[in-house]
Design a protein around this motif. Sequence first.
Motif, PDB file in Angstrom:
ATOM      1  N   GLY A 111     -16.298   5.110   1.019  1.00 44.13           N
ATOM      2  CA  GLY A 111     -17.299   4.239   0.465  1.00 44.13           C
ATOM      3  C   GLY A 111     -17.131   3.988  -1.025  1.00 44.13           C
ATOM      4  N   THR A 112     -16.142   4.623  -1.674  1.00 42.53           N
ATOM      5  CA  THR A 112     -15.969   4.429  -3.095  1.00 42.53           C
ATOM      6  C   THR A 112     -14.785   3.525  -3.412  1.00 42.53           C
ATOM      7  OG1 THR A 112     -14.608   6.408  -3.281  1.00 42.53           O
ATOM      8  CG2 THR A 112     -16.983   6.673  -3.635  1.00 42.53           C
ATOM      9  N   GLU A 113     -13.921   3.273  -2.462  1.00 39.17           N
ATOM     10  CA  GLU A 113     -12.751   2.451  -2.707  1.00 39.17           C
ATOM     11  C   GLU A 113     -13.014   0.999  -2.331  1.00 39.17           C
ATOM     12  OE1 GLU A 113      -8.856   4.108  -1.556  1.00 39.17           O
ATOM     13  OE2 GLU A 113     -10.027   5.735  -0.697  1.00 39.17           O
ATOM     14  N   GLU A 114     -12.535   0.090  -3.179  1.00 35.13           N
ATOM     15  CA  GLU A 114     -12.598  -1.330  -2.851  1.00 35.13           C
ATOM     16  C   GLU A 114     -11.485  -1.623  -1.849  1.00 35.13           C
ATOM     17  OE1 GLU A 114     -14.469  -4.100  -3.729  1.00 35.13           O
ATOM     18  OE2 GLU A 114     -15.852  -2.551  -4.398  1.00 35.13           O
ATOM     19  N   PRO A 115     -11.779  -2.385  -0.809  1.00 35.14           N
ATOM     20  CA  PRO A 115     -10.728  -2.677   0.167  1.00 35.14           C
ATOM     21  C   PRO A 115      -9.641  -3.582  -0.410  1.00 35.14           C
ATOM     22  CG  PRO A 115     -12.865  -3.580   0.869  1.00 35.14           C
ATOM     23  CD  PRO A 115     -13.072  -2.903  -0.432  1.00 35.14           C
ATOM     24  N   GLN A 116      -8.406  -3.304  -0.010  1.00 32.00           N
ATOM     25  CA  GLN A 116      -7.282  -4.189  -0.340  1.00 32.00           C
ATOM     26  C   GLN A 116      -7.389  -5.469   0.463  1.00 32.00           C
ATOM     27  OE1 GLN A 116      -3.084  -3.574  -0.359  1.00 32.00           O
ATOM     28  NE2 GLN A 116      -3.332  -1.393  -0.744  1.00 32.00           N
ATOM     29  N   ALA A 117      -7.871  -5.308   1.700  1.00 33.09           N
ATOM     30  CA  ALA A 117      -7.967  -6.456   2.598  1.00 33.09           C
ATOM     31  C   ALA A 117      -9.084  -6.217   3.601  1.00 33.09           C
ATOM     32  CB  ALA A 117      -6.639  -6.656   3.340  1.00 33.09           C
ATOM     33  N   GLU A 118      -9.702  -7.309   4.045  1.00 35.17           N
ATOM     34  CA  GLU A 118     -10.695  -7.247   5.115  1.00 35.17           C
ATOM     35  C   GLU A 118     -10.239  -8.194   6.211  1.00 35.17           C
ATOM     36  OE1 GLU A 118     -14.692  -7.857   3.714  1.00 35.17           O
ATOM     37  OE2 GLU A 118     -14.772  -5.825   2.905  1.00 35.17           O
ATOM     38  N   LEU A 119     -10.020  -7.635   7.394  1.00 33.66           N
ATOM     39  CA  LEU A 119      -9.512  -8.408   8.516  1.00 33.66           C
ATOM     40  C   LEU A 119     -10.612  -8.567   9.554  1.00 33.66           C
ATOM     41  CD1 LEU A 119      -7.220  -6.496   7.235  1.00 33.66           C
ATOM     42  CD2 LEU A 119      -5.932  -7.070   9.250  1.00 33.66           C
ATOM     43  N   LYS A 120     -10.942  -9.790   9.875  1.00 37.11           N
ATOM     44  CA  LYS A 120     -11.988 -10.045  10.867  1.00 37.11           C
ATOM     45  C   LYS A 120     -11.398  -9.933  12.262  1.00 37.11           C
ATOM     46  CE  LYS A 120     -14.849 -12.923   7.945  1.00 37.11           C
ATOM     47  NZ  LYS A 120     -15.947 -12.083   7.683  1.00 37.11           N
ATOM     48  N   GLY A 121     -12.185  -9.304  13.144  1.00 35.39           N
ATOM     49  CA  GLY A 121     -11.776  -9.139  14.530  1.00 35.39           C
ATOM     50  C   GLY A 121     -12.808  -9.747  15.462  1.00 35.39           C
ATOM     51  N   GLU A 122     -12.812  -9.290  16.699  1.00 39.46           N
ATOM     52  CA  GLU A 122     -13.737  -9.795  17.713  1.00 39.46           C
ATOM     53  C   GLU A 122     -15.075  -9.074  17.653  1.00 39.46           C
ATOM     54  OE1 GLU A 122     -11.609  -9.058  21.347  1.00 39.46           O
ATOM     55  OE2 GLU A 122     -10.279 -10.762  21.036  1.00 39.46           O
ATOM     56  N   ASP A 123     -16.120  -9.700  18.167  1.00 36.96           N
ATOM     57  CA  ASP A 123     -17.445  -9.095  18.330  1.00 36.96           C
ATOM     58  C   ASP A 123     -18.023  -8.534  17.037  1.00 36.96           C
ATOM     59  OD1 ASP A 123     -17.353  -9.662  21.090  1.00 36.96           O
ATOM     60  OD2 ASP A 123     -16.263  -7.803  21.475  1.00 36.96           O
ATOM     61  N   PRO A 165      -3.413  -6.337  16.666  1.00 37.47           N
ATOM     62  CA  PRO A 165      -3.901  -7.258  17.693  1.00 37.47           C
ATOM     63  C   PRO A 165      -5.421  -7.411  17.662  1.00 37.47           C
ATOM     64  CG  PRO A 165      -2.219  -5.835  18.614  1.00 37.47           C
ATOM     65  CD  PRO A 165      -2.511  -5.318  17.235  1.00 37.47           C
ATOM     66  N   THR A 166      -5.885  -8.623  17.827  1.00 39.15           N
ATOM     67  CA  THR A 166      -7.283  -9.093  17.840  1.00 39.15           C
ATOM     68  C   THR A 166      -7.892  -9.187  16.442  1.00 39.15           C
ATOM     69  OG1 THR A 166      -8.535  -7.022  18.151  1.00 39.15           O
ATOM     70  CG2 THR A 166      -7.651  -8.085  20.148  1.00 39.15           C
ATOM     71  N   PHE A 167      -7.170  -8.782  15.386  1.00 42.82           N
ATOM     72  CA  PHE A 167      -7.640  -8.923  14.018  1.00 42.82           C
ATOM     73  C   PHE A 167      -6.729  -9.901  13.285  1.00 42.82           C
ATOM     74  CE2 PHE A 167      -9.569  -4.988  15.260  1.00 42.82           C
ATOM     75  CZ  PHE A 167     -10.746  -4.902  14.525  1.00 42.82           C
ATOM     76  N   ALA A 168      -7.255 -10.534  12.240  1.00 42.07           N
ATOM     77  CA  ALA A 168      -6.449 -11.426  11.412  1.00 42.07           C
ATOM     78  C   ALA A 168      -5.395 -10.595  10.677  1.00 42.07           C
ATOM     79  CB  ALA A 168      -7.343 -12.150  10.413  1.00 42.07           C
ATOM     80  N   ALA A 169      -4.284 -11.216  10.319  1.00 40.48           N
ATOM     81  CA  ALA A 169      -3.246 -10.548   9.526  1.00 40.48           C
ATOM     82  C   ALA A 169      -3.623 -10.613   8.050  1.00 40.48           C
ATOM     83  CB  ALA A 169      -1.899 -11.225   9.756  1.00 40.48           C
ATOM     84  N   ALA A 170      -3.061  -9.692   7.247  1.00 42.82           N
ATOM     85  CA  ALA A 170      -3.367  -9.672   5.817  1.00 42.82           C
ATOM     86  C   ALA A 170      -2.230  -9.059   5.027  1.00 42.82           C
ATOM     87  CB  ALA A 170      -4.653  -8.888   5.559  1.00 42.82           C
ATOM     88  N   PRO A 171      -2.013  -9.533   3.798  1.00 41.50           N
ATOM     89  CA  PRO A 171      -1.014  -8.906   2.929  1.00 41.50           C
ATOM     90  C   PRO A 171      -1.552  -7.596   2.367  1.00 41.50           C
ATOM     91  CG  PRO A 171      -2.092 -10.706   1.786  1.00 41.50           C
ATOM     92  CD  PRO A 171      -2.632 -10.714   3.185  1.00 41.50           C
ATOM     93  N   LEU A 172      -0.681  -6.604   2.239  1.00 42.66           N
ATOM     94  CA  LEU A 172      -1.034  -5.310   1.650  1.00 42.66           C
ATOM     95  C   LEU A 172      -0.019  -4.943   0.593  1.00 42.66           C
ATOM     96  CD1 LEU A 172      -1.878  -3.026   4.725  1.00 42.66           C
ATOM     97  CD2 LEU A 172      -3.474  -4.319   3.281  1.00 42.66           C
ATOM     98  N   GLU A 173      -0.458  -4.169  -0.381  1.00 41.64           N
ATOM     99  CA  GLU A 173       0.441  -3.636  -1.390  1.00 41.64           C
ATOM    100  C   GLU A 173       0.576  -2.138  -1.168  1.00 41.64           C
ATOM    101  OE1 GLU A 173       1.188  -3.760  -6.169  1.00 41.64           O
ATOM    102  OE2 GLU A 173      -0.051  -5.279  -5.188  1.00 41.64           O
ATOM    103  N   ILE A 174       1.811  -1.659  -1.043  1.00 42.20           N
ATOM    104  CA  ILE A 174       2.070  -0.243  -0.824  1.00 42.20           C
ATOM    105  C   ILE A 174       2.076   0.473  -2.158  1.00 42.20           C
ATOM    106  CG2 ILE A 174       3.724   1.465   0.031  1.00 42.20           C
ATOM    107  CD1 ILE A 174       4.716  -0.664   1.999  1.00 42.20           C
ATOM    108  N   SER A 175       1.290   1.533  -2.260  1.00 36.90           N
ATOM    109  CA  SER A 175       1.251   2.334  -3.485  1.00 36.90           C
ATOM    110  C   SER A 175       2.114   3.572  -3.305  1.00 36.90           C
ATOM    111  CB  SER A 175      -0.188   2.726  -3.821  1.00 36.90           C
ATOM    112  OG  SER A 175      -0.707   3.562  -2.801  1.00 36.90           O
ATOM    113  N   GLY A 176       2.473   4.190  -4.436  1.00 35.05           N
ATOM    114  CA  GLY A 176       3.239   5.429  -4.401  1.00 35.05           C
ATOM    115  C   GLY A 176       4.664   5.132  -4.412  1.00 35.05           C
TER     116      GLY A 176
END
Length: 193
Positions: A59-71, A182-193
């Motif tokens: 709950g303290t981290e901002e999401p890198q991405a939000e992917l919408k799915g079903e329902d 599957p069933t969620f939208a695709a999203a770009p992510l940045e790999i850390s580390g």
Amino acid sequence: MSIRFTEKARKGAAALVVVAGLALGVAGCGGGGSDDDKKPEASASRTAEGEANPSAQQGTEEPQAELKGEDGLVLAVTSAARDAGGFVTVSGEIKNDGVEAARVPIQTRGDETEIMRHGGSLGGATLVDPANKKRYYVLRDTDGRPLTTTDMPRIKPGASIPVFMQFPAPPPDTTKVTFQLPTFAAAPLEISG
């Protein structure tokens, strides 16, 4: 599933990830050889009803991405971290923004026979490295079980569950990938580390 089973499965998965990381390092597919046994955040802090018992990090981290799915389901990816063992752990949470209780669709486990035998999971997730034209699939243990959150409970409206997926690490110079489930939208992510 009981919380005790989830913790036991999590410890087993972490041990197998170290073995998989070492095997990938020997095969020349990843860095490593390290005995770093960092454990992914799993769903041990959730009850069967999907109610949270959050840790200090949740709950303290901002999401890198939000992917919408079903329902009304939304996957918020909070991190994609490269670990010394030669793998990448994608962590986040699935929240139910709908008005009715919902389950994570069975299609998220993918369509590979080996993974399908082990029930519900996020085993269908992939990371795509467009620069090197490679697709990375979820790691599996020696019995073919995917190294992801499994057996996810029904999620009440407004509730969420933490999730993780582990993949072989792309080359060190690859920091941008596309995450697909599957069933969620695709999203770009940045790999850390």
